[in-house]
Scaffold this motif. Structure first.
Motif, PDB file in Angstrom:
ATOM      1  N   ASP A  15      33.178  30.577  44.589  1.00 41.63           N
ATOM      2  CA  ASP A  15      34.056  31.258  43.638  1.00 41.63           C
ATOM      3  C   ASP A  15      34.624  30.311  42.588  1.00 41.63           C
ATOM      4  O   ASP A  15      35.305  30.753  41.658  1.00 41.63           O
ATOM      5  CB  ASP A  15      35.213  31.936  44.380  1.00 41.63           C
ATOM      6  N   ASP A  16      34.379  29.002  42.724  1.00 44.65           N
ATOM      7  CA  ASP A  16      34.867  28.048  41.726  1.00 44.65           C
ATOM      8  C   ASP A  16      34.219  28.332  40.373  1.00 44.65           C
ATOM      9  O   ASP A  16      33.069  28.782  40.298  1.00 44.65           O
ATOM     10  CB  ASP A  16      34.539  26.614  42.150  1.00 44.65           C
ATOM     11  N   ASN A  17      34.952  28.028  39.304  1.00 48.88           N
ATOM     12  CA  ASN A  17      34.388  28.209  37.962  1.00 48.88           C
ATOM     13  C   ASN A  17      33.779  26.914  37.443  1.00 48.88           C
ATOM     14  O   ASN A  17      33.695  26.680  36.242  1.00 48.88           O
ATOM     15  CB  ASN A  17      35.449  28.722  36.990  1.00 48.88           C
ATOM     16  N   PRO A  51      30.379  29.453  36.563  1.00 51.41           N
ATOM     17  CA  PRO A  51      30.447  29.900  37.959  1.00 51.41           C
ATOM     18  C   PRO A  51      29.587  29.021  38.862  1.00 51.41           C
ATOM     19  O   PRO A  51      28.409  28.790  38.583  1.00 51.41           O
ATOM     20  CB  PRO A  51      29.913  31.337  37.897  1.00 51.41           C
TER      21      PRO A  51
END
Length: 531
Positions: A15-17, A51
């Motif tokens: 879920d990290d950008n 993403p």
């Protein structure tokens, strides 16, 4: 050799950008179990902005990263890139960085193409190190530095780093595009300057002048903990000619970056996040070259597309309607082959962040010169009297500035003439789709690369014909929802006797856009009213 994949230490959350793979960490506090006992440190490796689950455009870079361990799991957060090797040529998954036997540090893409190199082959390099100050260095057998990243800055300076005559900080193209842009900061023999433009760079900032333009080739600027210092005259040893005071950070967790819009910002770590503030003493927000992005007009810090300023529409569109400072773009792009279809959009009381007027002429000749020059995107004209004035032709388009008409006398006014392409009426995508159905050429609507569609042509055609059925002008001829469901299930055939002289789809799309615009302009009191 280091390969850009999950075999390297990396951020684990999909879920990290961002996606990050570490090669040389210089981390502190990663053994603690507490979230708050760690502070950002330097590391180098592969970084991708986007993403984490789908990132595939990586730069080999040096960055601040907030790293900590929790239950034996490494967490990487709040990265800030301060140097990169290949910002204009990102690499993909499984790209490699290799320190060759000849002493050259080389970046290869996944297909083996060489993307970047330190060009240090046969210079007796035997090792590589990332210092605690964020300097990536190549060392020989005596531990002497052969190459260092500090000598090849990109868009940032960290504490202890200098920018010398001939070197530049090059801003990125935009907030989302890290490639080299049109704005840069440099040091000249007489001080620190910020420029915008490629073909005709124009200064929008300069520090107070002390050095000699003719004789001083040793000028430099240096970022220290608490100040950005400019050295030009060297009248007193170790004393700068100009100093910009900055806050002091106990850990040295700060750096300056030239951002895409021309702002030189100080980034500091405060309360577990990065905060930024302006460094240059530019008080008018519209004076930055990209204050509102390309083609946009800045008025008291507010941004608008040129046609919107004149209460028109259709010539420009916002790049991002949620962030007006991202700029505008022409709906019909300019090209040299269609110059005869160009015209000018006249913006009164509008000027440029800095103008070097090319010559004295009249307004019509200024416009004609721009019209006949394929590279000219706008002409700026400053009237000195009723018949003549100063002309400037701009090949690089930046933000424009709306000026107060009261600041000009009756015979002294400023105009921007922006070159635009004449709009030619064409068929919308919706109209083209309907015409293809009417002439029984539905196959032209199917993506030829889609194997899935080719395997299910009957279902695809059924969906197309069902759509035509639902678009009948006469509402009595349209199917009930129960009929639509049965058709989709395959238990009912699509009506074949259809009237294909459908409702004006272009008008329908225009009305839909108008309703959307009206909806987005609802005031807060309406939105919060009774349901």
């Amino acid at each position: 050799m280091w390969k850009n994949n999950l075999s390297l230490p990396h951020n684990g959350s999909p879920d990290d950008n961002f996606s990050m793979r570490l090669i040389l960490p210089h981390l502190r506090g990663t053994t603690t179990s507490s979230y708050f006992d760690s502070v950002p440190s330097f590391a180098c490796g592969f970084f991708c902005a986007g993403p984490a689950a789908s990132c595939d455009a990586y730069i080999f870079s040096i960055f601040f990263v907030y790293a900590f361990s929790m239950e034996d799991v490494l967490h990487l957060q709040s990265p800030q890139v301060v140097w990169s090797a290949n910002r204009d040529r990102p690499v993909r998954e499984n790209a490699t960085v290799q320190l060759t036997g000849l002493g050259d540090l080389v970046l290869y893409d996944a297909d083996g193409t060489m993307v970047w190199s330190t060009n240090t082959a046969n210079k007796f390099v035997v090792g590589m190190n990332l210092t605690e100050y964020g300097n990536l260095v190549l060392l020989d057998h005596t531990n002497a530095e052969v190459w260092r990243s500090f000598d090849h800055p990109t868009d940032s300076l960290v504490i202890g780093q200098m920018l010398q005559v001939g070197q530049k900080l090059m801003a990125s193209s935009s907030e989302a595009n890290w490639a080299t842009g049109k704005v840069y900061l440099t040091v000249l023999p007489d001080g620190m300057y910020a420029f915008a433009g490629v073909d005709t760079p124009l200064p929008y900032y300069r520090s107070p002048v002390y050095g000699s333009v003719l004789t001083n080739f040793s000028a430099y600027i240096a970022l220290k903990n608490g100040s950005l210092e400019v050295f030009t005259s060297f009248r007193v040893t170790e004393v700068p000619d100009y100093r910009i005071q900055l806050p002091i950070d106990y850990y040295g967790l700060e750096f300056v970056r030239l951002d895409w819009n021309g702002h030189l910002r100080l980034y500091q770590w405060e309360n577990n996040s990065w905060v930024s503030s302006d460094v240059l003493d530019i008080t008018d927000p519209c004076s930055y070259p990209l204050a509102c992005g390309e083609y946009s007009v800045c008025s008291d810090g507010q941004c608008s597309c040129p046609d919107a300023v004149l209460r028109q529409s259709g010539l420009f569109e916002l790049i991002d309607s949620r962030e007006l400072n991202r700029g505008c773009f022409l709906t019909n792009s300019l090209s040299c082959g269609t110059a005869q279809n160009a015209r000018f959009l006249s913006l009164p009381n509008t000027t440029h962040f800095n103008i070097i007027y090319n010559w004295t002429t009249n307004e019509e000749h200024c416009k004609l010169s721009c019209f006949n020059d394929c590279s000219c995107k706008a002409a700026f004209f400053l009237h000195t009297d009723t018949s003549s004035g100063f002309c400037f032709l701009a090949s690089d388009i930046f933000s424009m500035i709306s000026v107060d008409a009261q600041s000009y006398s009756k015979n002294l006014s400023s105009y921007a003439f922006v070159k635009v392409q004449e709009h030619k009426a064409g068929l919308s995508k919706e109209r083209i789709a309907i015409l293809l159905v009417k002439i029984d050429q539905q196959m032209d609507l199917i993506d030829p690369r889609s194997t899935d569609m080719k395997l299910h042509l009957d279902e695809v055609f059924r969906m197309m014909n069902l759509a035509m059925w639902c678009l009948q002008v006469d509402s009595n001829q349209r199917p009930f929802m129960s009929m639509v469901v049965k058709t989709l299930e395959g238990s009912m055939d699509v009506e074949t006797e259809l009237d294909l002289d459908l409702v004006n789809i272009d008008l329908m799309v225009a009305n839909r856009a108008a309703r959307w615009n009206e909806a987005t302009l609802q005031i807060e009191s309406v939105l919060s009213g009774p349901r």
